[in-house]
Design a protein around this motif. Structure first.
Motif, PDB file in Angstrom:
ATOM      1  N   GLY A 102       0.794  -1.220   0.000  1.00  0.00           N
ATOM      2  CA  GLY A 102       0.000   0.000   0.000  1.00  0.00           C
ATOM      3  C   GLY A 102       0.826   1.270   0.000  1.00  0.00           C
ATOM      4  N   THR A 103       0.268   2.306  -0.582  1.00  0.00           N
ATOM      5  CA  THR A 103       0.851   3.645  -0.574  1.00  0.00           C
ATOM      6  C   THR A 103      -0.274   4.621  -0.256  1.00  0.00           C
ATOM      7  OG1 THR A 103       0.485   3.846  -2.950  1.00  0.00           O
ATOM      8  CG2 THR A 103       2.662   3.098  -2.233  1.00  0.00           C
ATOM      9  N   PHE A 104       0.086   5.863   0.016  1.00  0.00           N
ATOM     10  CA  PHE A 104      -0.914   6.896   0.323  1.00  0.00           C
ATOM     11  C   PHE A 104      -1.910   6.348   1.337  1.00  0.00           C
ATOM     12  CE2 PHE A 104       0.899   9.491  -2.803  1.00  0.00           C
ATOM     13  CZ  PHE A 104       1.080   8.742  -3.961  1.00  0.00           C
ATOM     14  N   VAL A 105      -1.405   5.958   2.471  1.00  0.00           N
ATOM     15  CA  VAL A 105      -2.175   5.172   3.430  1.00  0.00           C
ATOM     16  C   VAL A 105      -3.373   5.910   3.985  1.00  0.00           C
ATOM     17  CG1 VAL A 105      -0.160   3.825   4.036  1.00  0.00           C
ATOM     18  CG2 VAL A 105      -0.703   5.873   5.364  1.00  0.00           C
ATOM     19  N   LEU A 106      -3.403   7.248   3.877  1.00  0.00           N
ATOM     20  CA  LEU A 106      -4.511   8.015   4.424  1.00  0.00           C
ATOM     21  C   LEU A 106      -5.709   8.060   3.479  1.00  0.00           C
ATOM     22  CD1 LEU A 106      -2.070   8.952   6.169  1.00  0.00           C
ATOM     23  CD2 LEU A 106      -3.165  11.190   6.281  1.00  0.00           C
ATOM     24  N   LEU A 107      -5.529   7.586   2.249  1.00  0.00           N
ATOM     25  CA  LEU A 107      -6.579   7.709   1.254  1.00  0.00           C
ATOM     26  C   LEU A 107      -7.363   6.402   1.128  1.00  0.00           C
ATOM     27  CD1 LEU A 107      -4.653   9.618  -1.551  1.00  0.00           C
ATOM     28  CD2 LEU A 107      -6.042  10.545   0.308  1.00  0.00           C
ATOM     29  N   SER A 108      -8.670   6.515   1.096  1.00  0.00           N
ATOM     30  CA  SER A 108      -9.500   5.315   1.010  1.00  0.00           C
ATOM     31  C   SER A 108      -9.276   4.572  -0.304  1.00  0.00           C
ATOM     32  CB  SER A 108     -10.975   5.672   1.182  1.00  0.00           C
ATOM     33  OG  SER A 108     -11.389   6.582   0.192  1.00  0.00           O
ATOM     34  N   ARG A 109      -8.905   5.273  -1.355  1.00  0.00           N
ATOM     35  CA  ARG A 109      -8.718   4.603  -2.641  1.00  0.00           C
ATOM     36  C   ARG A 109      -7.477   3.703  -2.654  1.00  0.00           C
ATOM     37  NH1 ARG A 109      -7.218  10.031  -4.434  1.00  0.00           N
ATOM     38  NH2 ARG A 109      -5.002  10.114  -4.924  1.00  0.00           N
ATOM     39  N   SER A 110      -6.650   3.794  -1.625  1.00  0.00           N
ATOM     40  CA  SER A 110      -5.476   2.925  -1.534  1.00  0.00           C
ATOM     41  C   SER A 110      -5.829   1.527  -1.040  1.00  0.00           C
ATOM     42  CB  SER A 110      -4.440   3.539  -0.588  1.00  0.00           C
ATOM     43  OG  SER A 110      -3.965   4.774  -1.097  1.00  0.00           O
ATOM     44  N   TYR A 111      -7.054   1.349  -0.601  1.00  0.00           N
ATOM     45  CA  TYR A 111      -7.489   0.078  -0.030  1.00  0.00           C
ATOM     46  C   TYR A 111      -8.444  -0.631  -0.987  1.00  0.00           C
ATOM     47  CZ  TYR A 111      -5.441   2.150   4.110  1.00  0.00           C
ATOM     48  OH  TYR A 111      -4.565   2.736   4.992  1.00  0.00           O
ATOM     49  N   ASP A 112      -8.282  -1.936  -1.062  1.00  0.00           N
ATOM     50  CA  ASP A 112      -9.031  -2.715  -2.044  1.00  0.00           C
ATOM     51  C   ASP A 112     -10.184  -3.512  -1.461  1.00  0.00           C
ATOM     52  OD1 ASP A 112      -5.777  -3.011  -2.894  1.00  0.00           O
ATOM     53  OD2 ASP A 112      -7.163  -2.268  -4.430  1.00  0.00           O
ATOM     54  N   TYR A 113     -10.116  -3.797  -0.184  1.00  0.00           N
ATOM     55  CA  TYR A 113     -11.137  -4.618   0.460  1.00  0.00           C
ATOM     56  C   TYR A 113     -11.691  -3.872   1.673  1.00  0.00           C
ATOM     57  CZ  TYR A 113      -8.484  -8.029  -2.243  1.00  0.00           C
ATOM     58  OH  TYR A 113      -7.830  -8.691  -3.245  1.00  0.00           O
ATOM     59  N   TRP A 114     -12.986  -4.023   1.873  1.00  0.00           N
ATOM     60  CA  TRP A 114     -13.661  -3.305   2.953  1.00  0.00           C
ATOM     61  C   TRP A 114     -14.617  -4.236   3.685  1.00  0.00           C
ATOM     62  CZ3 TRP A 114     -12.686   1.825   4.112  1.00  0.00           C
ATOM     63  CH2 TRP A 114     -11.886   2.507   3.202  1.00  0.00           C
ATOM     64  N   GLY A 115     -14.720  -4.017   4.995  1.00  0.00           N
ATOM     65  CA  GLY A 115     -15.715  -4.726   5.771  1.00  0.00           C
ATOM     66  C   GLY A 115     -17.054  -4.010   5.704  1.00  0.00           C
ATOM     67  N   GLN A 116     -18.042  -4.595   6.377  1.00  0.00           N
ATOM     68  CA  GLN A 116     -19.405  -4.047   6.360  1.00  0.00           C
ATOM     69  C   GLN A 116     -19.570  -2.899   7.353  1.00  0.00           C
ATOM     70  OE1 GLN A 116     -21.988  -4.983   4.222  1.00  0.00           O
ATOM     71  NE2 GLN A 116     -20.224  -5.921   3.216  1.00  0.00           N
ATOM     72  N   GLY A 117     -18.671  -2.794   8.295  1.00  0.00           N
ATOM     73  CA  GLY A 117     -18.741  -1.716   9.265  1.00  0.00           C
ATOM     74  C   GLY A 117     -19.359  -2.144  10.586  1.00  0.00           C
ATOM     75  N   THR A 118     -18.965  -1.451  11.638  1.00  0.00           N
ATOM     76  CA  THR A 118     -19.526  -1.681  12.958  1.00  0.00           C
ATOM     77  C   THR A 118     -19.811  -0.321  13.596  1.00  0.00           C
ATOM     78  OG1 THR A 118     -19.220  -2.838  15.076  1.00  0.00           O
ATOM     79  CG2 THR A 118     -17.261  -1.843  14.120  1.00  0.00           C
ATOM     80  N   GLN A 119     -20.980  -0.205  14.215  1.00  0.00           N
ATOM     81  CA  GLN A 119     -21.413   1.077  14.772  1.00  0.00           C
ATOM     82  C   GLN A 119     -20.763   1.319  16.129  1.00  0.00           C
ATOM     83  OE1 GLN A 119     -23.664   3.530  13.496  1.00  0.00           O
ATOM     84  NE2 GLN A 119     -22.901   4.703  15.254  1.00  0.00           N
ATOM     85  N   VAL A 120     -20.217   2.502  16.282  1.00  0.00           N
ATOM     86  CA  VAL A 120     -19.714   2.963  17.578  1.00  0.00           C
ATOM     87  C   VAL A 120     -20.481   4.217  17.944  1.00  0.00           C
ATOM     88  CG1 VAL A 120     -17.749   3.941  18.822  1.00  0.00           C
ATOM     89  CG2 VAL A 120     -17.417   1.980  17.286  1.00  0.00           C
TER      90      VAL A 120
END
Length: 124
Positions: A102-120
């Motif tokens: 990974g590069t540009f670690v602060l950018l969401s477009r640098s990530y390819d896989y995502w979870g469904q999310g958890t509410q806090v």
């Protein structure tokens, strides 16, 4: 098929703590950049923290000193320890993984896989 599953969200009083977990399956992620993002109602998704294969970490200014990201490669799991929580931390928290280092670690477009999310939810 790569899947990321978050857990550990919930309702907590301001000043309290929560630990989020993200279990990855469908591959080995020991060399991958992993991260956490969050999205509050009416706001864009924002970077929270990330960790690379050598345990280098990055944090958003808003969570520095309060949140800690870590990983257990044997379990293919990434954690986000959240302390001194504030009402403004209320959001859906998403785990993310890049295909590689990974590069540009602060950018969401640098990530390819995502979870469904958890509410806090942090109440005052």
């Amino acid at each position: 098929q790569v899947q990321l599953a978050e857990s550990g969200g919930g309702l907590v009083l301001a000043g309290g703590s929560l630990r989020l977990s993200c279990a990855a399956s469908g591959g080995t992620f020991s060399r991958n950049l992993m991260g956490w993002f969050r999205q509050a109602p009416g706001k864009e998704r924002e970077f929270v923290a990330s960790i690379n294969w050598s345990w280098t970490t990055w944090y958003a200014d808003s969570v520095k000193g309060r949140f800690t990201i870590s990983r257990d490669n044997a379990k293919n799991t990434v954690y986000l320890q959240m302390n001194s929580l504030k009402p403004e931390d209320t959001a859906v928290y998403y785990c993310a993984a890049a295909r590689g280092a990974g590069t540009f670690v602060l950018l969401s477009r640098s990530y390819d896989y995502w979870g469904q999310g958890t509410q806090v939810t942090v109440s005052s």
